[in-house]
Design a protein around this motif. Structure first.
Motif, PDB file in Angstrom:
ATOM      1  N   CYS A  55       0.823  -1.215   0.000  1.00 48.13           N
ATOM      2  CA  CYS A  55       0.000   0.000   0.000  1.00 48.13           C
ATOM      3  C   CYS A  55       0.855   1.263   0.000  1.00 48.13           C
ATOM      4  CB  CYS A  55      -0.989   0.000   1.156  1.00 48.13           C
ATOM      5  SG  CYS A  55      -0.251   0.247   2.756  1.00 48.13           S
ATOM      6  N   GLU A  77       0.805   6.787  -1.843  1.00 49.38           N
ATOM      7  CA  GLU A  77      -0.236   6.040  -1.134  1.00 49.38           C
ATOM      8  C   GLU A  77      -1.634   6.289  -1.688  1.00 49.38           C
ATOM      9  OE1 GLU A  77       2.027   7.949   0.348  1.00 49.38           O
ATOM     10  OE2 GLU A  77       2.616   7.186   2.330  1.00 49.38           O
ATOM     11  N   HIS A  78      -1.976   7.584  -1.846  1.00 48.29           N
ATOM     12  CA  HIS A  78      -3.360   7.858  -2.267  1.00 48.29           C
ATOM     13  C   HIS A  78      -3.612   7.411  -3.701  1.00 48.29           C
ATOM     14  CE1 HIS A  78      -1.316  11.553  -3.632  1.00 48.29           C
ATOM     15  NE2 HIS A  78      -2.234  11.591  -4.555  1.00 48.29           N
ATOM     16  N   VAL A  81      -4.405   3.721  -3.470  1.00 45.29           N
ATOM     17  CA  VAL A  81      -5.791   3.537  -3.020  1.00 45.29           C
ATOM     18  C   VAL A  81      -6.732   3.750  -4.201  1.00 45.29           C
ATOM     19  CG1 VAL A  81      -7.609   4.416  -1.528  1.00 45.29           C
ATOM     20  CG2 VAL A  81      -5.262   4.263  -0.665  1.00 45.29           C
ATOM     21  N   ARG A  82      -6.486   4.835  -4.950  1.00 46.00           N
ATOM     22  CA  ARG A  82      -7.385   5.147  -6.069  1.00 46.00           C
ATOM     23  C   ARG A  82      -7.289   4.092  -7.164  1.00 46.00           C
ATOM     24  NH1 ARG A  82      -6.718  11.749  -6.523  1.00 46.00           N
ATOM     25  NH2 ARG A  82      -7.059  12.134  -4.304  1.00 46.00           N
ATOM     26  N   SER A 107     -15.107   8.040   3.308  1.00 45.64           N
ATOM     27  CA  SER A 107     -14.426   6.991   2.563  1.00 45.64           C
ATOM     28  C   SER A 107     -15.039   6.789   1.184  1.00 45.64           C
ATOM     29  CB  SER A 107     -14.494   5.676   3.340  1.00 45.64           C
ATOM     30  OG  SER A 107     -14.100   5.899   4.674  1.00 45.64           O
ATOM     31  N   PHE A 108     -16.199   7.386   0.962  1.00 40.28           N
ATOM     32  CA  PHE A 108     -16.875   7.253  -0.334  1.00 40.28           C
ATOM     33  C   PHE A 108     -16.003   7.896  -1.411  1.00 40.28           C
ATOM     34  CE2 PHE A 108     -19.937   8.529  -3.594  1.00 40.28           C
ATOM     35  CZ  PHE A 108     -20.653   7.358  -3.749  1.00 40.28           C
ATOM     36  N   ARG A 110     -15.549   9.907  -3.801  1.00 39.24           N
ATOM     37  CA  ARG A 110     -15.898  11.062  -4.621  1.00 39.24           C
ATOM     38  C   ARG A 110     -15.453  12.303  -3.858  1.00 39.24           C
ATOM     39  NH1 ARG A 110     -21.689  13.149  -4.926  1.00 39.24           N
ATOM     40  NH2 ARG A 110     -22.374  11.101  -5.635  1.00 39.24           N
ATOM     41  N   ARG A 112     -12.356  13.698  -3.771  1.00 37.96           N
ATOM     42  CA  ARG A 112     -11.127  13.390  -3.039  1.00 37.96           C
ATOM     43  C   ARG A 112     -10.060  14.461  -3.193  1.00 37.96           C
ATOM     44  NH1 ARG A 112     -10.590   7.026  -4.587  1.00 37.96           N
ATOM     45  NH2 ARG A 112     -11.085   6.157  -2.544  1.00 37.96           N
ATOM     46  N   GLN A 166     -15.153   2.014  -0.834  1.00 36.36           N
ATOM     47  CA  GLN A 166     -14.248   2.477  -1.903  1.00 36.36           C
ATOM     48  C   GLN A 166     -14.241   1.512  -3.078  1.00 36.36           C
ATOM     49  OE1 GLN A 166     -10.317   2.841  -0.163  1.00 36.36           O
ATOM     50  NE2 GLN A 166     -11.132   3.902   1.611  1.00 36.36           N
TER      51      GLN A 166
ATOM     52  N   ARG B 235      -5.083   9.160   4.514  1.00 39.64           N
ATOM     53  CA  ARG B 235      -4.179   8.915   3.378  1.00 39.64           C
ATOM     54  C   ARG B 235      -4.594   7.629   2.668  1.00 39.64           C
ATOM     55  NH1 ARG B 235       0.769   9.689   5.867  1.00 39.64           N
ATOM     56  NH2 ARG B 235       0.721  11.833   5.171  1.00 39.64           N
ATOM     57  N   PHE B 236      -4.881   6.595   3.469  1.00 44.08           N
ATOM     58  CA  PHE B 236      -5.241   5.305   2.861  1.00 44.08           C
ATOM     59  C   PHE B 236      -6.731   5.215   2.541  1.00 44.08           C
ATOM     60  CE2 PHE B 236      -1.124   4.324   4.770  1.00 44.08           C
ATOM     61  CZ  PHE B 236      -0.494   3.899   3.620  1.00 44.08           C
ATOM     62  N   SER B 237      -7.419   6.349   2.567  1.00 44.08           N
ATOM     63  CA  SER B 237      -8.750   6.409   1.984  1.00 44.08           C
ATOM     64  C   SER B 237      -8.683   7.152   0.657  1.00 44.08           C
ATOM     65  CB  SER B 237      -9.728   7.109   2.937  1.00 44.08           C
ATOM     66  OG  SER B 237      -9.852   6.361   4.126  1.00 44.08           O
ATOM     67  N   GLY B 238      -7.471   7.401   0.172  1.00 40.56           N
ATOM     68  CA  GLY B 238      -7.314   7.961  -1.166  1.00 40.56           C
ATOM     69  C   GLY B 238      -7.172   9.471  -1.216  1.00 40.56           C
ATOM     70  N   TYR B 239      -6.879  10.098  -0.082  1.00 42.46           N
ATOM     71  CA  TYR B 239      -6.699  11.551  -0.089  1.00 42.46           C
ATOM     72  C   TYR B 239      -5.203  11.893  -0.047  1.00 42.46           C
ATOM     73  CZ  TYR B 239     -11.644  11.730   1.180  1.00 42.46           C
ATOM     74  OH  TYR B 239     -12.999  11.577   1.192  1.00 42.46           O
TER      75      TYR B 239
END
Lengths: 248, 379
Positions: A55, A77-78, A81-82, A107-108, A110, A112, A166, B235-239
């Motif tokens: 990750c 990292e982000h 995740v994406r 966590s949804f 959209r 971001r 996600q 961060r690990f939620s994609g931000y």
């Protein structure tokens, strides 16, 4: 052998050293779509480090991690995740000051970016998905409560829900049933079987009963290397695994 | 989910009534001008609520941004006061007097844009925000945070002060930029002008309060709180966590810059004594006393501490610094959430009992509670 692109995740020659100590040592493995893989091994075997490497939390010293054709070792990292990798931490990592609803909403996937988040509106699609996810996580009655007052098991479920919303292709769970009661463990096993239909899951777990109830394949790590890999019966019969981990 | 609920409207209304009606009626022009000066620190405190209270980024260098906004305004006013006619006794007429004293014979390039009022008004929030962007980019992208970040902002405050004092030919040095007269031809030194500026300042402050409230009630506001508590989870939620930190730091800097410009207009000069380490720390104290998780609290904090300073230093000038220090220790030890925390614990429940219609409607999943409140303890 099939080419790497057939696998969802292809880890090859992955190595990381901390001051000369090789926490993960020339590790290679392949994860198929829809597969549940459980990683077991004694303390210090490098299990959590492997998840950290995938990750992007830890930088690899050498080796490659390919996920759906993308090289994760070069991504932030982000971005990882994406790309579709979700990670659950060992201790429940949720936002205690926010409500269960807000935890799931954040966590949804959209809004971001900074300005996306400023313009984000809570519409029926968001509310609908959050409520549906809360129902699957047995949390539908707690939506308006601050997440900090949930029980330990509920916090674990909430974090799993935050990952699932996600819609990741690969879900990585670090000891998801640690600290859970027996009935909570059973519920979690059922939950995982339900959610994994469309995705791959990489789980670290010590509870062998739980491992047997969910795993397609088990991988045993010891000193940063894979010492055995295969079905649970195969692994349990492996002499080296018994020596270093399962005990006699 | 509205940006303002009934209770917000009531309290913002009360603040507006206080600063726009009660104080102007009760105070003579000299005192009102002082209150106007206090309120300019309210802009800085608002920014600190978002940056420090919500996102957990403690900046001990907000004076830098306050000063930059103030200097931008002062440069415009100074150029307007330095017409060739007004400065004809100088060896180079048409440039600010302090430049002439320092044997500078030509207006430096970076002063040129400040001939234009429009460019000045743009520069007031933009110059501080740009510096914050550079600092934020360098720090947050490298994941420098916490104490290290606070120390670096402190160092920047020291550097800027030394730079301003050292380059006195370009900046007016330790005296600052003084003898400011008119804004676009309008004399800012009269009582009437002070009163008008007071209302402009108070109106802008309420505008910035609403803007801050909008940011806090947006998803971005909740991400800031989430980041403060569980940075890795965000961060690990994609931000991209650093981007959000940079944004809130720039936002706070822009607000501080607006406050600085209003300060220059009302006080009539700008000097390095409002830029350095001590004023920067005082700004954090205003925010802490008011309550770092409440926008309204921060404004009252700025008002209260500055009012206490004026009153105390009129009576016992040597006691003020001691009193300020003790106040800060008292707040940190006994009232970590400041005035707003005291209000929330004692008066808010009382108000709910007395005026039940004010209570927030049971929203479906509303984050009607200010995000940073320790809501868990209410259970």
């Amino acid at each position: 052998m099939a080419s790497n692109t057939d696998h969802l995740l292809a880890v090859e020659g992955l190595t990381v050293s901390f001051d000369g100590f090789r926490a993960v040592d020339d590790l290679s493995f392949y994860l198929d779509r829809g597969e549940i893989r459980v990683v077991i091994g004694p303390n210090g075997a490098g299990k959590t480090t492997v998840l950290d490497l995938i990750c992007g939390r830890t930088q690899a010293t050498a080796g490659s991690i390919r996920f759906e054709g993308a090289e994760l070792t070069r991504m932030k990292e982000h971005q990882i995740v994406r790309a579709g990798v979700g990670r659950k931490f060992q201790t429940p990592s949720i936002y205690e000051d926010l409500t269960v609803f807000e935890n799931l909403e954040l966590s949804f996937p959209r809004g971001r970016s900074v300005f996306g988040a400023l313009a984000f509106r809570r519409d029926s699609e968001v509310s609908g998905q959050v409520e549906e996810m809360a129902r699957s996580m047995f949390l539908q009655d707690h939506l308006d409560r601050p997440a900090g007052i949930l029980s330990h098991g509920q916090k674990q479920w909430l974090e799993i829900g935050m990952l699932l919303i996600q819609d990741p292709a690969l879900l990585m769970l670090d000891e998801p049933v640690a600290g859970m009661s027996v009935s909570e463990r059973a519920k979690t096993a059922e939950l995982l079987r339900r959610i994994i239909q469309r995705r791959s899951v990489l789980v670290i777990e010590h509870d062998m009963g739980f491992v047997e109830s969910i795993a397609d394949k088990v991988m045993v790590l010891h000193q940063g290397r894979v010492i055995s890999e295969g079905s649970i019966a195969h692994v349990k019969a492996d002499r080296r695994v018994v020596d270093v981990y399962l005990g006699h | 989910m509205g940006v303002l609920n009934r209770k917000d409207l009531l309290f913002i209304g009360l603040l507006a009534a206080l600063v726009l009606i009660v104080l102007p009626m009760a105070l003579e022009p000299f005192r009102l001008n002082l209150v106007g000066k206090y309120l300019t620190y309210g802009f800085v405190a608002l920014g600190l609520v978002l940056c420090w209270g919500d996102a957990g980024i403690l900046s001990l260098g907000q004076g830098v941004f306050f000063g930059l906004g103030g200097y931008c305004m002062a440069m415009y006013l100074k150029l307007e006061a330095s017409t060739p006619e007004a400065t004809k006794i100088q060896s180079t007429p048409g440039i600010p007097d302090f430049m002439d004293w320092n044997q500078i014979t030509e207006l430096p390039l970076f002063w040129q844009p400040f001939h234009s009022l429009a460019l000045t008004l743009i520069a007031i929030p933009l110059v501080p925000a740009l510096l914050a962007l550079v600092v934020g980019f360098a720090m947050f992208k490298r994941r420098v945070g916490g104490t290290y970040f606070a120390i670096i902002t402190q160092a920047i405050a020291a550097i800027l002060t030394i730079l301003i004092i050292g380059q006195q030919g370009y900046t007016g040095g330790v005296n600052g930029i003084t003898d400011l007269r008119t804004l676009h031809g309008w004399d800012i030194r009269t009582d009437h002008a002070h009163t008008v500026l007071y209302f402009v300042n108070a109106g802008l402050l309420i505008g910035c309060l609403l803007l801050g409230q909008y940011v806090r009630r947006s998803k971005l506001g909740r991400i800031l709180v989430a980041m403060r508590d569980k940075e890795d989870r965000v961060r690990f939620s994609g931000y991209a966590v650093a981007d959000f930190k940079i944004f809130v730091f720039c936002f706070a800097a822009a607000l501080a810059g607006i406050g600085g410009a209003m300060f220059t207009l009302q006080v009539g000069f700008m000097s390095p004594s409002f830029v350095g380490i001590v004023p920067s720390i005082e700004m954090v104290i205003y925010c802490a006393v008011g309550g770092r998780t409440s926008l309204l609290g921060a404004i009252y904090g700025a008002l209260a501490v500055n009012w206490a300073r004026t009153t105390l230093s009129e009576a016992f000038p040597e006691l003020w610094l001691l009193a300020l220090g003790s106040l800060f220790i008292l707040v940190v030890v006994a009232f970590p959430d400041g005035l707003a925390g005291i209000y929330r614990k004692t008066f808010d429940p009382m108000l709910d009992r007395l005026l039940p219609w004010l209570r927030r409607r049971p929203s479906v999943h509303g984050p009607a509670v200010l995000p940073a409140q320790p809501i868990a303890s209410a259970e």
